[in-house]
Design an enzyme around this catalytic site. Structure first.
Site, mmCIF file in Angstrom:
data_model
loop_
_atom_site.group_PDB
_atom_site.id
_atom_site.type_symbol
_atom_site.label_atom_id
_atom_site.label_comp_id
_atom_site.label_asym_id
_atom_site.label_seq_id
_atom_site.Cartn_x
_atom_site.Cartn_y
_atom_site.Cartn_z
ATOM 1 N N ASP A 147 -21.587 18.834 5.925
ATOM 2 C CA ASP A 147 -20.625 17.842 6.407
ATOM 3 C C ASP A 147 -19.409 17.940 5.487
ATOM 4 O O ASP A 147 -19.473 17.546 4.329
ATOM 5 C CB ASP A 147 -21.264 16.447 6.346
ATOM 6 C CG ASP A 147 -20.277 15.335 6.708
ATOM 7 O OD1 ASP A 147 -19.110 15.644 7.061
ATOM 8 O OD2 ASP A 147 -20.673 14.148 6.636
ATOM 9 N N LYS A 185 -9.461 13.022 8.395
ATOM 10 C CA LYS A 185 -9.091 13.000 6.972
ATOM 11 C C LYS A 185 -8.081 14.110 6.647
ATOM 12 O O LYS A 185 -7.031 13.831 6.129
ATOM 13 C CB LYS A 185 -10.326 13.132 6.089
ATOM 14 C CG LYS A 185 -11.086 11.814 5.916
ATOM 15 C CD LYS A 185 -12.279 11.667 6.800
ATOM 16 C CE LYS A 185 -12.919 10.309 6.693
ATOM 17 N NZ LYS A 185 -14.324 10.324 7.116
ATOM 18 N N TRP A 196 -22.810 8.967 3.045
ATOM 19 C CA TRP A 196 -22.727 9.819 4.237
ATOM 20 C C TRP A 196 -23.966 10.683 4.367
ATOM 21 O O TRP A 196 -24.488 10.872 5.474
ATOM 22 C CB TRP A 196 -21.452 10.643 4.245
ATOM 23 C CG TRP A 196 -20.258 9.778 4.503
ATOM 24 C CD1 TRP A 196 -19.228 9.535 3.640
ATOM 25 C CD2 TRP A 196 -19.986 8.988 5.671
ATOM 26 N NE1 TRP A 196 -18.327 8.656 4.211
ATOM 27 C CE2 TRP A 196 -18.771 8.303 5.451
ATOM 28 C CE3 TRP A 196 -20.656 8.781 6.880
ATOM 29 C CZ2 TRP A 196 -18.206 7.434 6.397
ATOM 30 C CZ3 TRP A 196 -20.104 7.919 7.823
ATOM 31 C CH2 TRP A 196 -18.896 7.254 7.577
HETATM 32 C C1 LIG Z 1 -15.528 9.890 7.522
HETATM 33 C C2 LIG Z 1 -16.786 10.618 7.300
HETATM 34 C C3 LIG Z 1 -17.806 10.658 8.255
HETATM 35 C C4 LIG Z 1 -17.756 9.859 9.541
HETATM 36 O O1 LIG Z 1 -17.005 10.476 10.470
HETATM 37 P P1 LIG Z 1 -16.847 9.872 11.955
HETATM 38 O O2 LIG Z 1 -15.850 10.836 12.500
HETATM 39 O O3 LIG Z 1 -16.320 8.478 11.812
HETATM 40 O O4 LIG Z 1 -18.157 9.930 12.616
HETATM 41 C C5 LIG Z 1 -18.922 11.417 7.993
HETATM 42 N N1 LIG Z 1 -19.047 12.112 6.848
HETATM 43 C C6 LIG Z 1 -18.100 12.081 5.899
HETATM 44 C C7 LIG Z 1 -18.293 12.858 4.632
HETATM 45 C C8 LIG Z 1 -16.942 11.337 6.093
HETATM 46 O O5 LIG Z 1 -15.985 11.312 5.145
#
Ligand SMILES: *Cc1c(COP(=O)(O)O)cnc(C)c1O
Length: 359
Positions: free
Chosen positions: A171, A195, A102
């Site tokens: 993030d 999540k 990521w």
């Molecule tokens: C799932 C995830 C993403 C991607 O998210 P989207 O909503 O599909 O763009 C980005 N960063 C992390 C750490 C994730 O777990």
């Protein structure tokens, strides 16, 4: 009703009381005679929903007044671009910590916009740990420092966040609301909801208002954070259903006892699984111990064939979503807030039986 034990990485398990409440309110929300999906996002009824969702996020995470709380769209993936588009002006450099898949995606978008310095790269350790603050090679006067608080695919997580002079951008897609947080340590926090917060299609963004002012005037309107701040998240039509579910999820977090309590529960869940993994050489946990994620637990077995068998038999036993990400393989159990202790205990029990039959 046959609800399985759901270890999906995202979209992921939602608390059962949230789904039940949504079902109960589906046809007639609060006496409005229509569902929350069918009403104006500017009407009184939905206004109360989005205000409550924001208030819940502010209370649970302790978000100070100088930060905006936004419910945007485009996922965390759009935030990979919006952060540099708003903050990385010409001639500026942003520092990024590369802890895995990521982080790498965030770095890619950063380089499309401006100057990027990779302040640390976990490649040597196969992205199986997060760095100590002292290992970061930061740029003096950097626009910001970007980290990924939990690498969902590798299964590594920061315990302590680095202290940085430049605004820290995180993030937190896969560990937001899994533990208490000191928001003041950050300039921007963002997280896709699917999540720990609700359904896909909503992205929680917590942004310090002065940073939102740095956007270049030429940036298209929808991509500017500051567009979304005056009437929070209502510049255009938000994902009304997603915001409603996020409101229910945050109410559920309160009902469980808040973030301190959730952290305790999450740590106990993860400890039970890691104990099982450490208890026999049949299992090969991936992450370095000091960086192990409480949310996503990753491990390997002796062969890919055995891993395939494990996933297949687990699925038959009602344990779903254990396949590792396609880019790395292996096994991954995602233990987000809505995954119960009972689910983890069932997984550990199944692992014991599987080892007996295949060890
Ligand atoms: C799932 C995830 C993403 C991607 O998210 P989207 O909503 O599909 O763009 C980005 N960063 C992390 C750490 C994730 O777990």
């Amino acid at each position: 009703m046959a609800r399985i034990y759901n270890f999906q990485p995202g979209p992921a398990a939602l608390p059962l009381p949230v789904l039940e409440k949504a079902r109960e309110e589906l046809l007639d929300y609060g006496g409005a005679g229509m569902s929350v999906m069918e009403m104006s996002h500017r009407g009184k009824t939905f206004d109360a929903v989005i205000k409550a969702a924001e208030a819940n996020v502010r209370r649970l995470l302790g978000v100070p007044d100088e930060y905006a709380v936004l419910f945007l769209q485009g996922g965390a993936s759009l935030q990979f671009a919006m952060v540099p588009l708003n903050l990385l002006g010409p001639g500026k450099t942003a520092d990024y910590v590369n802890t895995g898949s990521w982080a790498a995606k965030a770095i890619k978008e950063g380089t499309l916009v401006g100057g990027v310095n990779v302040a640390w790269d976990g490649k040597e350790d196969n992205y199986m740990r997060v760095p100590a603050e002292s290992e970061l090679r930061l740029t003096p006067g950097a626009a910001y420092v970007h980290i990924t608080s939990n690498e969902t695919i590798g299964g590594i997580q920061y315990r302590e966040f680095p202290r940085t002079e430049a605004p820290l951008v995180a993030d937190m897609s896969s560990d937001i609301m899994s533990r208490p947080l000191d928001v003041r340590r950050f300039g921007i926090i963002y997280a896709g909801a699917q999540k720990n917060l609700g359904p896909s299609g909503v992205t929680l963004v917590i942004v310090r208002k002065d940073l939102a002012e740095r956007a270049p005037e030429k940036l298209p309107t929808m991509l500017k954070y500051k567009t979304h701040i005056p009437e929070p998240s209502l510049y255009n039509t938000p994902n009304t259903w997603g915001v409603y579910i996020l409101k229910l999820v945050t109410e559920w977090v309160d009902s469980v006892g808040g973030l301190e309590k959730l952290l305790q529960i999450n740590e106990r869940k993860a400890a039970l699984l890691y104990e099982a993994l450490d208890g026999s050489s049949f299992w090969r946990p991936c992450a370095r111990k000091e960086s192990r994620s409480v949310m996503n637990v990753t491990w390997r077995l002796g062969s890919e064939a055995l891993e395939e068998k494990f996933i297949k038999e687990a699925s038959k036993a009602g344990l779903d979503g254990l396949k590792g990400h396609r880019s790395v393989g292996g096994i991954r159990a995602s233990l987000y807030n809505a995954v119960s202790m009972e689910a983890v205990a069932a997984l550990v029990q199944f692992m014991k039986e599987f080892e007996r039959g295949n060890g």
